[in-house]
Write an enzyme that holds these catalytic residues in place. Structure first.
Site, PDB file in Angstrom:
ATOM      1  N   HIS A  93       2.853 -33.518   7.279  1.00 24.82           N
ATOM      2  CA  HIS A  93       2.271 -33.815   8.598  1.00 24.82           C
ATOM      3  C   HIS A  93       2.897 -32.874   9.620  1.00 24.82           C
ATOM      4  O   HIS A  93       4.070 -33.020   9.967  1.00 24.82           O
ATOM      5  CB  HIS A  93       2.537 -35.277   9.014  1.00 24.82           C
ATOM      6  CG  HIS A  93       1.891 -35.648  10.308  1.00 24.82           C
ATOM      7  ND1 HIS A  93       1.033 -36.722  10.432  1.00 24.82           N
ATOM      8  CD2 HIS A  93       1.949 -35.100  11.542  1.00 24.82           C
ATOM      9  CE1 HIS A  93       0.606 -36.802  11.676  1.00 24.82           C
ATOM     10  NE2 HIS A  93       1.159 -35.831  12.379  1.00 24.82           N
ATOM     11  N   HIS A 103       2.165 -30.163  13.233  1.00 21.10           N
ATOM     12  CA  HIS A 103       1.350 -29.566  14.300  1.00 21.10           C
ATOM     13  C   HIS A 103       1.793 -28.120  14.491  1.00 21.10           C
ATOM     14  O   HIS A 103       2.951 -27.864  14.801  1.00 21.10           O
ATOM     15  CB  HIS A 103       1.533 -30.334  15.611  1.00 21.10           C
ATOM     16  CG  HIS A 103       1.080 -31.754  15.513  1.00 21.10           C
ATOM     17  ND1 HIS A 103      -0.205 -32.157  15.805  1.00 21.10           N
ATOM     18  CD2 HIS A 103       1.738 -32.865  15.093  1.00 21.10           C
ATOM     19  CE1 HIS A 103      -0.318 -33.464  15.582  1.00 21.10           C
ATOM     20  NE2 HIS A 103       0.843 -33.920  15.150  1.00 21.10           N
ATOM     21  N   LYS A 115      -8.541 -36.545   9.469  1.00 17.63           N
ATOM     22  CA  LYS A 115      -7.620 -37.328  10.296  1.00 17.63           C
ATOM     23  C   LYS A 115      -8.383 -38.265  11.212  1.00 17.63           C
ATOM     24  O   LYS A 115      -9.282 -37.851  11.938  1.00 17.63           O
ATOM     25  CB  LYS A 115      -6.768 -36.363  11.140  1.00 17.63           C
ATOM     26  CG  LYS A 115      -5.794 -37.036  12.096  1.00 17.63           C
ATOM     27  CD  LYS A 115      -4.515 -37.490  11.417  1.00 17.63           C
ATOM     28  CE  LYS A 115      -3.593 -38.251  12.371  1.00 17.63           C
ATOM     29  NZ  LYS A 115      -2.617 -37.386  13.028  1.00 17.63           N
ATOM     30  N   HIS A 150      -3.733 -41.946  12.254  1.00 18.96           N
ATOM     31  CA  HIS A 150      -2.828 -42.256  13.368  1.00 18.96           C
ATOM     32  C   HIS A 150      -3.004 -43.749  13.625  1.00 18.96           C
ATOM     33  O   HIS A 150      -4.024 -44.164  14.164  1.00 18.96           O
ATOM     34  CB  HIS A 150      -3.166 -41.433  14.622  1.00 18.96           C
ATOM     35  CG  HIS A 150      -2.193 -41.673  15.731  1.00 18.96           C
ATOM     36  ND1 HIS A 150      -1.255 -40.759  16.130  1.00 18.96           N
ATOM     37  CD2 HIS A 150      -1.964 -42.783  16.493  1.00 18.96           C
ATOM     38  CE1 HIS A 150      -0.503 -41.278  17.094  1.00 18.96           C
ATOM     39  NE2 HIS A 150      -0.924 -42.502  17.335  1.00 18.96           N
ATOM     40  N   HIS A 176       3.202 -40.969  10.039  1.00 21.47           N
ATOM     41  CA  HIS A 176       4.374 -41.312  10.862  1.00 21.47           C
ATOM     42  C   HIS A 176       4.531 -42.817  11.074  1.00 21.47           C
ATOM     43  O   HIS A 176       4.480 -43.314  12.185  1.00 21.47           O
ATOM     44  CB  HIS A 176       4.370 -40.570  12.206  1.00 21.47           C
ATOM     45  CG  HIS A 176       3.025 -40.460  12.884  1.00 21.47           C
ATOM     46  ND1 HIS A 176       2.215 -41.542  13.139  1.00 21.47           N
ATOM     47  CD2 HIS A 176       2.353 -39.380  13.328  1.00 21.47           C
ATOM     48  CE1 HIS A 176       1.115 -41.125  13.729  1.00 21.47           C
ATOM     49  NE2 HIS A 176       1.166 -39.822  13.851  1.00 21.47           N
ATOM     50  N   ASP A 184       5.922 -34.380  11.495  1.00 22.20           N
ATOM     51  CA  ASP A 184       5.201 -34.536  12.762  1.00 22.20           C
ATOM     52  C   ASP A 184       5.796 -33.638  13.836  1.00 22.20           C
ATOM     53  O   ASP A 184       5.736 -33.975  15.017  1.00 22.20           O
ATOM     54  CB  ASP A 184       5.170 -35.998  13.228  1.00 22.20           C
ATOM     55  CG  ASP A 184       4.092 -36.244  14.283  1.00 22.20           C
ATOM     56  OD1 ASP A 184       3.167 -35.419  14.411  1.00 22.20           O
ATOM     57  OD2 ASP A 184       4.187 -37.267  14.988  1.00 22.20           O
TER      58      ASP A 184
HETATM   59  O1  DOR Z   1       4.104 -37.336  19.492  1.00 19.00           O
HETATM   60  C1  DOR Z   1       3.035 -36.914  19.075  1.00 19.00           C
HETATM   61  N1  DOR Z   1       2.649 -35.638  19.315  1.00 19.00           N
HETATM   62  N2  DOR Z   1       2.226 -37.729  18.395  1.00 19.00           N
HETATM   63  C2  DOR Z   1       0.995 -37.380  18.051  1.00 19.00           C
HETATM   64  O2  DOR Z   1       0.319 -38.183  17.455  1.00 19.00           O
HETATM   65  C3  DOR Z   1       0.461 -36.059  18.423  1.00 19.00           C
HETATM   66  C4  DOR Z   1       1.523 -35.077  18.639  1.00 19.00           C
HETATM   67  C5  DOR Z   1       1.054 -33.828  19.344  1.00 19.00           C
HETATM   68  O3  DOR Z   1       0.047 -33.265  18.941  1.00 19.00           O
HETATM   69  O4  DOR Z   1       1.724 -33.396  20.287  1.00 19.00           O
HETATM   70 ZN    ZN Z   2       1.167 -35.807  14.421  1.00 17.80          ZN
END
Ligand code: DOR
Ligand code: ZN
Length: 345
Positions: free
Chosen positions: A14, A16, A100, A137, A175, A248
């Site tokens: 997971h 970003h 997702k 999520h 998460h 995450d």
């Molecule tokens: O803290 C987070 N940041 N939770 C999420 O679900 C998305 C992520 C983000 O893309 O910044």
């Molecule tokens: Zn995330």
């Protein structure tokens, strides 16, 4: 105490990565450590089609420094109007490994997310048929629900019925943050798993207010109670294969976090395996790290385990106060604080 730790190369289930200059800034941290990562689709605009996922994958590979071996595993962002045929295209693409579910309004760039899970029944049916994993999520967004209860209410009102209505659907509660979530996944039918972040293993919600308001400890789902943290520690200590690594890591420029309305997200890719090594060792189950980081996730996705290895050395180091992030700055998790394990070059 052993001074080095050799591990099958891990994967981040997971992550970003963002896009453009931000992508170029953060990608090396992940690619130095992890062989593969499930890349979240919440760009602006979101990655809602296989064509967009392929184009995003190409941009990731173009941003990869030469010499680093890394495979992005792409995901689709589900909306109320995702056609079931997009699931067929995803499965046939060979580059998309999940879709997702962002409940609309739950987090960063989730405005185009799903407003009511019943609206995507045909898509979930197709995902169950074709074996595409649903990444969830797991929070409700109703304003009357307390922010600390959003995961538990989601489990009761959305996830449990969905897992029952689609018995063949493969589901990951991304998460997971609560005892309720850990219990749900532990006792669910086969085909249900969860990822766990380093921050939810290392901190409880007191960390948000430690000596003042701490925007760099703010993520979604928000940190929970000590009892919740302990429940996550317990499932990992037990070596339960339904729980595996997903950082995450979610980079945001410093000025957007240190702001009157700060963004949610903790950046951890700079120490994406080391943080887990530290917390696993601190709790006395470092021997559980390799399966959690490099085994269970691949097994759940039906992908081969990696064959390469990495080495961690017991050599305390300190993440810098910030990293360059395009024209901006990125504050890493545990900036200026010691981390005991270090990735060997
Ligand atoms: O803290 C987070 N940041 N939770 C999420 O679900 C998305 C992520 C983000 O893309 O910044
Ligand atoms: Zn995330």
């Amino acid at each position: 105490m052993s001074e080095t730790l050799s591990l099958r190369r891990p994967d981040d289930w997971h992550l970003h990565l963002r896009d453009g200059a931000a992508l170029s800034a953060v990608l090396p941290h992940t690619a130095q450590r992890f062989a593969r990562a499930i890349v979240m689709p919440n760009l602006a605009p979101p990655v809602t089609t296989v064509a967009a996922a392929k184009a995003y994958r190409d941009r990731i590979l173009a941003a990869l420094p030469t010499g680093l071996d890394f495979q992005p595993l792409m995901t689709l962002y589900l909306t109320d109007s995702t056609p079931p045929e997009e699931i067929d295209r995803a499965v046939e693409s060979g580059v998309v490994f999940g879709a997702k579910l962002y409940p609309a309004g739950a987090t960063t760039n989730s405005q185009s997310g799903v407003t009511d899970i019943r609206r995507i029944d045909a898509v979930l049916e197709r995902m169950a048929e074709r074996g595409l994993t649903l990444q969830v999520h797991g929070e409700v967004t109703r304003p009357e629900i307390d922010v600390f209860d959003r995961e538990a209410v989601f489990l009761d009102t959305v996830l449990a019925p969905t897992v029952e209505r689609f018995p063949a659907l493969r589901v990951i509660l991304e998460h997971v943050t609560t005892r309720a979530g850990a219990d749900f996944v532990r006792t669910a039918r086969n085909g249900v798993a969860a990822t766990i972040t380093p921050q939810h293993l290392m901190m409880n919600r007191n960390a948000l207010f430690q000596g003042g308001l701490r925007p760099h400890h703010y993520c979604l789902p928000v940190l929970k109670t000590e009892a919740d943290r302990q429940a996550l520690i317990d499932v990992v200590a037990a070596g339960n294969p339904r729980f595996f690594l997903g950082t995450d890591s979610a980079p945001h420029a410093r000025h957007t976090k240190e702001h009157a309305c700060g963004c949610a997200g903790i950046y951890s890719a700079h120490a994406g395996i080391e943080l887990y090594a530290d917390v696993f060792e601190q709790h006395g189950f470092l021997d559980r790290l390799e399966e959690f980081a490099s085994g269970f996730g691949a097994d759940f996705y039906g992908l081969p385990r990696n064959t390469a290895r990495i080495t961690l050395r017991r050599e305390p180091w300190t993440p810098p106060p910030s990293y360059a992030f395009g024209e901006h700055e990125l504050i890493p998790y545990l900036a200026g604080q010691p981390i005991n394990w270090r990735l060997a070059a």
